[in-house]
Design an enzyme around this catalytic site. Sequence first.
Site, PDB file in Angstrom:
ATOM      1  N   GLY A  49      36.812 159.225  14.604  1.00 25.42           N
ATOM      2  CA  GLY A  49      36.216 159.677  13.346  1.00 25.42           C
ATOM      3  C   GLY A  49      37.155 159.616  12.166  1.00 25.42           C
ATOM      4  CB  SER A 105      36.078 155.424   8.819  1.00 26.02           C
ATOM      5  OG  SER A 105      36.940 154.377   9.196  1.00 26.02           O
ATOM      6  CB  SER A 122      66.306 118.441  19.377  1.00 24.60           C
ATOM      7  OG  SER A 122      66.341 117.139  18.829  1.00 24.60           O
TER       8      SER A 122
END
Lengths: 300, 633
Positions: B40, B42, B546
Amino acid sequence: MMSLTHLQRLEAESIHILREVVAEAENPVLLYSIGKDSSVMLHLALKAFAPAPLPFPLLHIASGWDFRAMLAHRDMMVARHGLTLLVQHNDEAAAAGVDPFDTPTPVYTRLMLTEQLKAALDHHGFDAAFGGGRRDEEKARAKERILSFRNAAHAWDPKTQRPELWRLYNARKPRGTSIRAFPLSNWTELDIWQYIALENIPIVPLYLAAPRPTVERDGMILMVDDDRMALRPGETAVERSIRFRTLGCYPLSGAVESRADTLDTVIQEMLLSTRSERLGRAVDHDPTASMEKKKQEGYF
Amino acid sequence: MDASGFAPDPLIASDIAAYLAAQQAKALIRVITCGSVDDGKSTLIGRLLHDTHQIFDDQMAALTSDSQRIGTQGQAIDFALLVDGLAAEREQGITIDVAYRFFSTPRAKFIIADCPGHEQYTRNMVTGASTADAAIVLVDARKGVLTQTRRHSYLVQLLGIRHVVLAVNKMDLVGYDQAVFDAIVADYQAFAASIGLADVSAVPISGLGGDNVIAAAPAMPWYAGPPLLGLLEGLDVSDDAAAARPFRMAVQWVNRPDLDFRGFAGLVNHGRVRPGDAVRILPAGRTTTIARIVTADGDLDEAVAGQSVTLTLADDVECARGSVIAAAEAPPTVAGQFEATLVWMAEEPLLPGRSYLLKLATQTVAATIQPPKFAINVNTLEQVAAKTLELNGIGTVQLATAQPIVFEPYADSRDLGGFILIDRASDATVAAGMIHFALRRSQNIHLQAVDISRDAHAAQKGQKAKVLWLTGLSGAGKSTIANLVEKQLHLLGRHTFLLDGDNVRHGLNKDLGFTDADRIENIRRVGEVARLMTDAGLIVITAFISPFRAERAMVRAMMAPGEFMEIHVDTPLAAAEARDVKGLYKKARAGQLKNFTGIDSPYEAPDAPELRIDTTMMSAEDAAMLIVESLIG
């Protein structure tokens, strides 16, 4: 012990952000819309780099329908501080008859503002653009980082935002991408007004109430700023005491009736108003979440 | 619920000047909310905004209509919709990103960072926590302290947030039962103490109904403390502590409008400074005094922590972006090796040995990371063995930077103890780090000054040192071309040395395999050897696959500017595979050879090599001649 006020803290934070971006970007620009947030941005930028001159130009996306008072204010500020001003305008669309009266607003906004912003950034090769966006303005802005990255098409992707920690800003970016930087992110509308008052920052007079020629149209009070505005049958220009909470293209900017002709009384009215600031902007009357959508398309 | 969300302070109407003056004196408090999904959060934030009268009529109207349309509270207002801002979030009914919300009360101004509770969004929570003064930890009264609660509380502690308010939410769903509240608080307090969270207060609330959010709840007469908002307003968030520490300012930008002015712009990180103060400029180490504190509003007599200023110095000493101007009598540490806690925030895991960029305050340097000493299982807080860190992983590592940096322990300074790591190829922020301390060996090992300089070595040979770095797929022809180049240079009287991949792997690097980490270490060692040889004035020719951009960039960064010449021996995979001189592609295709470049391990082609050899267009001899020509000119 000397303690900083919250406005002093916000000012110091914004200056810090301005300097970080200038130190790390190759070719920054300040998007100057001539509104109150832009005016605060310019003021902070002048402070951040004094005594040196502003290390970047101003960019004004001119739709051709800005209030005349805005253009006068712009030119006055440029002259006063010896600034470099770039003006971007869509001549082609204007010649083709695109205007704010007859062109649907989303199309008009895209052609005259959003697309022009993107074109100008591309044309000048700006890799960082300062904007005056604040997180208290709108839900999508509330979730945007201070340094917000745009891909080569200038689109914002809210799902791939970089983590942004402490006062550390990672301004590195792959070639072709750019940054929208928002040094005012943590300011509120009240902070902006209070800072303008405390620092005596020049603003466009339209923010203060005065008698002006107006018509009432589609539920908005519009100012008849020049004779390009054709009155509809039954309409007559009426003088009302009005002021504006936000400024843009005059045919799209709704005024409020007001007698507040000082900063204090404007702030007082704003704090007593029960309507939010962006309500006067036709551009924001698109469906919900439109700001997020516009940002994904490259809007500031 | 109130009829309207909006009821301004009466002082605004009666005396606006007095109201505005009072605004100036308010503290600014930055708070994060954290909790699990469905705790809860938000809703609570929506409730705080609503009950402190921040919601305008038009927003309220939109909220009411949204609540009917897509809300989760039936016909009632769904406050969560006020903060779930992104369309993607509304579709999924969850919060994805940190949202910043603003509200003020007669006593304080607040910025609330709403942090998502999902496990995969730990990086957002760290973002929100890094600037917060206080954390609201939400717990669902029906569920109590969950794994997520522990995880978030650990992050709160890790990021050094001073104050924690435990909000036990949804008390309405447990009959406002004090026993439930007391049990959860006891449980949480025990956990908080175990991780070193000192300042914890607790409040029973209902975000949905507004109980104990801003006003006392009649339904819970047994709770005598202040409501949530009262607890937040009472927090001490002054930065007197930062101002009391010795002076430090990281230089952001050198302000040099003309030859007469040279100022150093920055934000005062700690302490205070006055003209005449003795300062030391680090890492260079020279001391001088402050001449002026310059601002656009005129010179200041004093600047304190938190102010953005421009300093001028009495002497013309070395000072640039990245330097730290510090109190001469109490300078911070300068070192190149540290122990730190890392929070990994990228999909691609940590690669020990890879060169990342480390940004701390205004310093950006190359850094390599050792395999973690241990990782933290954030659910149990146990230390576990780990070879790397995955997304959201947290661990203790040792790092080495290419140059010494100026820092302080994170416990003393967020500004000078917190850093980020940046991936060199993607430029993404991949980790956040908090420095514990410098390693002793980094303070004790100093570079030995030598009398014969590298330039002297090269001059004696009548040449410039150079690294010709050939990269490309296996079978592209690197070794063949490298051999021809060396022969020609030798004939021209140049002093050269050829480092070949296969040969090095028989000796120097015979302990390394072909995993990504081993490939990186292989290249790092070859780079170091090549650098020593350039110090000796040699022209070094290397032939290594490489495959990763980041490592080639690392080797380039080891050399002097202009010394590294990247040569892409470019052969399409199909062509290299068709040649298959060593029969390796065949083996790889048959699955007998793992991590083979081009087959099941990537080759990242150079973006902008100094030279590109297209072997489908050019013979090895022509390629060698082209290389020699571009070298000799």
